[in-house]
Write a protein that holds these residues in place. Sequence first.
Motif, short mmCIF file in Angstrom:
data_model
loop_
_atom_site.label_atom_id
_atom_site.label_comp_id
_atom_site.label_asym_id
_atom_site.label_seq_id
_atom_site.Cartn_x
_atom_site.Cartn_y
_atom_site.Cartn_z
N GLN A 196 53.86 81.48 73.95
CA GLN A 196 53.10 80.72 73.13
C GLN A 196 52.10 80.59 74.44
N THR A 202 52.58 88.81 69.98
CA THR A 202 52.70 88.90 69.01
C THR A 202 54.60 89.30 68.96
N ASN A 206 57.71 86.62 68.81
CA ASN A 206 58.99 86.80 67.73
C ASN A 206 59.52 87.12 67.86
#
Length: 290
Positions: A196, A202, A206
């Motif tokens: 991040q 994303t 993840n």
Amino acid sequence: MPLILNMSKIDNALEGFTIPPRPDMLQQVQNEVEKAEPDLKSISQYINQDIGIAGFTLKVVNSPLFSLPRKISTIEHACMFLGLNRLIKLVNSIVLRFTLSAGNEEIFTEKLWNSSMKIGNASLILSQHFDLGKDFSDDCYTAGLFHNAGMALIFSQSSEYPKLLRQAYIESAIIGEFEEEKFETSHEVLGFLIAQSWGLNTEISNVIAYHHSPNIMLATGEASEKQMFAILKLAEHMTNATEILTGVNPDNEWERFSTQILDVLNLEDFNLLDLGEVLFEAGIDNIYHM
């Protein structure tokens, strides 16, 4: 008694977290930069083969300095965005930042980045072989390269970490749960925070957050996340990453979840011999073709 990590130190480390580049790769990049006509493509290729320089580059390009509407996840895109002049300045700043600390790398850190480079390269070749598209293949490379970055943060506070990690694999423990018990955090969580802070997308973030949680990822992940996860785990297995990093073989995580992982990629066990040949032809030693 848990060896609880100081999370305020972790927070501070995340702000300035960088991985020292390898001296030989740093020299190659610097040599290209110092040419009369430096080549942007050559520089980006060098950067893409070193975790330290790559991480630093992504962190800079995704910083508030540029205020990009969409984060950049690949080195190729980062270098194209920066352009030659800004890229040369960035490389010079990396040289200045890390020259004094060159050669002080720990054995565990060396193993960690060697395995990560091998997994990243294998992930790239496999995703290209499956014809999943250039952008997705580049993201698979990035996920493979950085998925264990959280280990570096744990190791920075606990020199016992390599021994404890080996113990976890010997006991066939669930790695995230084992680390939570010992440190009240895990390298998956820390890796997610690093991803991040570096501006990784994303999907990559993840996959890093759940790369030791197949039951969660395979049950709840988006289709593209499951595919990236499956490629990462296949690359780990084929390159014998667990033994490289901890000296433990076999990888019990693969043994428990291999069928589900292969199902995501529409593969059977017998396909792995052919994939071993594909990796070998790309210069990557693996357990199916040495």
